[in-house]
Design an enzyme around this catalytic site. Structure first.
Site, mmCIF file in Angstrom:
data_model
loop_
_atom_site.group_PDB
_atom_site.id
_atom_site.type_symbol
_atom_site.label_atom_id
_atom_site.label_comp_id
_atom_site.label_asym_id
_atom_site.label_seq_id
_atom_site.Cartn_x
_atom_site.Cartn_y
_atom_site.Cartn_z
ATOM 1 N N VAL A 151 33.132 1.725 39.584
ATOM 2 C CA VAL A 151 33.459 2.454 40.817
ATOM 3 C C VAL A 151 32.276 2.580 41.762
ATOM 4 O O VAL A 151 32.446 2.967 42.923
ATOM 5 C CB VAL A 151 34.039 3.851 40.510
ATOM 6 N N TYR B 24 24.624 16.904 37.558
ATOM 7 C CA TYR B 24 26.077 16.982 37.362
ATOM 8 C C TYR B 24 26.682 18.116 38.197
ATOM 9 O O TYR B 24 27.721 17.950 38.845
ATOM 10 C CB TYR B 24 26.352 17.200 35.876
ATOM 11 N N LYS C 252 29.436 17.636 41.138
ATOM 12 C CA LYS C 252 30.753 18.263 41.053
ATOM 13 C C LYS C 252 30.992 19.244 42.201
ATOM 14 O O LYS C 252 32.129 19.388 42.678
ATOM 15 C CB LYS C 252 30.905 18.967 39.703
ATOM 16 N N ILE D 90 36.627 21.448 27.814
ATOM 17 C CA ILE D 90 37.697 20.560 27.367
ATOM 18 C C ILE D 90 37.154 19.690 26.235
ATOM 19 O O ILE D 90 36.039 19.173 26.319
ATOM 20 C CB ILE D 90 38.213 19.662 28.513
#
Length: 252
Positions: free
Chosen positions: A63, A153, A157, A186
């Site tokens: 990507v 990170y 985000k 998660i």
């Protein structure tokens, strides 16, 4: 069959949250293209869904490479005639405290999360604008609010949240909604990697996290898939530019 005949692109779909979203959308009747930089893993994930009788294809795509992204999007439209839903899920972690973080640690995380979402969204919106319909769903994180050892990170985000709200403003008039999901703890390969980084057994790491989660359990990839399904649905057509924290808690 809430997504019958919709065409979907999910990035970072070889495992974890991305794979769960791809599976849920396909089971709801969508034609789903799973993409990932790891060709072996994404092909295996695609084959697993094909074995269920679902309509999917799996492609390798970096990507962070504009030409690969554009070729992938064009291939989807060539195959299935349209592109209705984009899920920007591809992400990596390169955790470290600021004074230990290298230039490469910073740049790789920014490139995958932000450049990747930018390239994919720009390529997808071209077709969505033409058809006057689209759903863009970005994966943020509770880390956007700050998290020790994740300056790169967390910044990426948080950037995705601003990106989400801006696309919502720019693309809304074309029938395209853009929303973000910010998962909490998660159970994925990424959280296992975080446990390894801090030198803690994953089950111990999970139990420690559960102590601060009011619902009394850790999250599963499927929890995020159902949130994504809501944003992708017709029922969410008036929901635009929102960030949904899926963390089992009002405190992210």
């Amino acid at each position: 069959m809430r997504l019958a005949n919709r065409v979907v692109l999910v990035t970072g779909a070889s495992r974890g949250i991305g794979k769960a979203i791809a599976a849920r959308f396909a089971r709801e009747g969508a034609k789903v293209c799973l993409v990932d930089i790891n060709e072996e893993l994404v092909q295996a994930a695609g084959q697993e869904l094909e074995n269920e009788g679902l309509t999917v294809m799996a492609l390798r795509c970096d990507v962070t490479d504009r030409s690969q992204v554009e070729k992938t999007v064009d291939s989807i439209v060539s195959m299935w005639g349209r592109l209705d839903i984009l899920v920007n899920n591809a992400g990596i972690i390169r955790d470290n405290l600021l004074f230990k973080m290298t230039d490469e640690d910073w740049e790789q995380v920014m490139d995958v999360h932000l450049k990747g979402a930018f390239y994919c969204s720009r390529a997808a919106q071209k077709y969505m604008v033409e058809q006057k319909y689209g759903r863009i769903i970005n994966l943020s994180s509770t880390s956007a609010l700050g998290n020790r050892g994740q300056a790169n990170y967390a910044a990426a985000k948080a950037g995705l949240q601003g990106f989400t709200k801006t696309l919502a403003i720019e693309l809304g008039k074309f029938g395209i909604t853009t929303n973000a999901i910010a998962p909490g703890f998660i159970e994925t390969e990424m959280t296992k990697a975080t446990a390894a980084r801090v030198g803690v057994d994953f089950e111990q790491f999970r139990q420690m996290a559960i102590q601060s989660i009011p619902v009394g359990r850790s999250g599963k990839p499927e929890d995020i898939a159902y949130a994504a399904l809501f944003f992708a649905s017709e029922e969410a057509s008036f929901v635009n530019g929102q960030v949904l924290y899926v963390a089992g808690s009002p405190k992210a």
